[in-house]
Design a protein around this motif. Sequence first.
Motif, PDB file in Angstrom:
ATOM      1  N   ALA A 424     -18.598 -27.689  29.110  1.00  0.00           N
ATOM      2  CA  ALA A 424     -18.460 -28.523  27.922  1.00  0.00           C
ATOM      3  C   ALA A 424     -17.828 -29.848  28.321  1.00  0.00           C
ATOM      4  N   LEU A 554     -27.211 -30.216  26.080  1.00  0.00           N
ATOM      5  CA  LEU A 554     -27.103 -30.278  24.622  1.00  0.00           C
ATOM      6  C   LEU A 554     -26.110 -31.370  24.255  1.00  0.00           C
ATOM      7  N   SER A 582     -25.530 -24.818  31.697  1.00  0.00           N
ATOM      8  CA  SER A 582     -25.590 -25.514  30.408  1.00  0.00           C
ATOM      9  C   SER A 582     -24.487 -26.557  30.338  1.00  0.00           C
ATOM     10  N   VAL A 584     -22.791 -28.964  27.524  1.00  0.00           N
ATOM     11  CA  VAL A 584     -22.680 -29.166  26.085  1.00  0.00           C
ATOM     12  C   VAL A 584     -21.745 -30.336  25.845  1.00  0.00           C
TER      13      VAL A 584
END
Length: 628
Positions: A424, A554, A582, A584
């Motif tokens: 993140a 994302l 991922s 984010v």
Amino acid sequence: MTLLADPEVRSEVPEPRNPSTTRRLFGLLVPYRGKLVIIGLLAVVTIGLNLLGPILLGRATDLIFTGLVSRGLPAGATEEQVLAQLRAEGKDTLANVISTVDFVPGQGVDFDTLGKLLLLILGLYVIGSMSMLMQGRVVNTIVQHAVFKLREEIDAKLTRLPLAYFDRNPRGEILSRVSNDVDNLQRTVQLSIGQMLTSVISVFGVLAIMLVISVQLAVLVLICVPIALVLAAWISKRAMPKFAEQWQSTGALNAHVEEMYSGHALITAFGRQEQAAREFAARNDTMYRSSFSAQAISGLIGPATRFITDLNYVLVAVVGALRVASGSVSIGDVQAFIQYSGMFSRPIIDVANFSGQLQSGIASAERVFELLDEPEQSPAPARPATVSPVRGHVEFSRVSFRYTPDKPLIDDLSLSAAPGRLVAIVGPTGAGKTTLGNLLLRFYELDGGRILLDGTDITTLTREELRSAIGLVSQDTWLFEGTIAENIAYGRPGATRNEVIEAAKAMCVDRFVRSLPDGYDTVLDEEHGGLSAGERQLITLARAFLAQPAILLLDEATSSIDTRTEVLIQQAMTSLRAGRTSFVIAHRLSTIRGADLIVVMDQGAVVERGTHEELMAARGFYARLYSA
């Protein structure tokens, strides 16, 4: 948005910077040399047949004139006897006039010969018209093909331009170059081939015939030509900057209209309709003034050159009449010469009138070529590396980047994301979070450092291979005109209908699509079929889910989704992220508490990193953000 811009719009446009623009413009026709030769041959045939017309009409005039005159002369006498008698009677002018033609005393008009001559003239004009029709068809074919290829070249160029170009140029301005300027350029090229080629051949053909008929009259015509050409060139030089300003202001107006249309809801919400209208009026007035000036100046060319050619016509008629009276030329020759004088002047007038369109076309061509000459993104390596299969290990190594040279954004940033981990990225607005994603996708090139994918520098990969491994969902939802199923399937070409529906179910799209009258076949238009911002964002998430990329990026992907739906999306994303790296980017910190690594950025630098618990225990920048 430029809603707060000064409503007084100023534009200073220099003369074209590239003197080879005209050569480059007509260089578009080089691949069609063979057809250009055909056009030239058809032009020669057309003009050649048209040039024979005045000569034959002059002969017809002489037949009628000699028939009428000779009918009253004594039959049986010879031409010499008739001329001698007329001079003895003091009718020297009449004797001079009829001495220039062959006549038979006592014989009237030879209607048989006259009829055949008129039929021949009619046939020549019919064949000439057919040749002109074929010429126009070939010209249209060449121009349409050339502009078709130019549009393809522009489209390919737009795909090779870096994202920075679109950041600094309004969309309306780019669209104006691709549409308005290309259309104007097309008209210019089409008129150029049709008019200029024909005009050049016509001028030289007419000049040759005029010299045969009368050198003196031809010289009289030629004296006026340089005057007309110099006058036209002088006016054209002053019109060119105005045409450049006209098309620049057209692009600026289109950019404003596009911006006002796309931001209509925002303008209405803030009550800025009047201010937007004032700015439109100012830009519209700028375009009006530049267009008016361009057309007014170039419009002087036609009347000025026509005055010179009309004056020349009068001189030819007067001098020609005097030469007929002196017996130097026949009435038919003078009639033909007057016609040829008009044919000689007409191309000059046409070219002069066309020069305004030519100047306008060159101004548009320069804008188009300026787009084609823009620096492109760096080319793919000659021998690109490959990463197969992609595990998803991403490393930012001492990365530096700035959008503008004098404003550093990211400096010496290092970051590593292990395969299958959720990273993140948080921080205040302008910290550089979204920029990291853009750099990973190579939307922008680094100023320093490297980004590695599974240990391979991403600059050694082709952009296609790199981006095919990354699934992007940004905060700006992008849907094209088509069905909902087609928009979802865009993530993976060749996906079946069942796969599309499964992806939609996973991302909570199926529940609201089923309520639509046409379901997955609902067509999304420019207004996106009445879908809410959250529903549109769910569709983009389903698209990414269907693509099954090795890396997920994302960027505020759930910013427009309600809290309940976001919980369901987070659950679905858990299965999607399994085995995938991922990234984010989020402002809503509660959504990334379970991230394997939280990277905190501020002013382009990583100021903290760790898990949620570790960062909260440190009571630093992240803890203050979270508490806020």
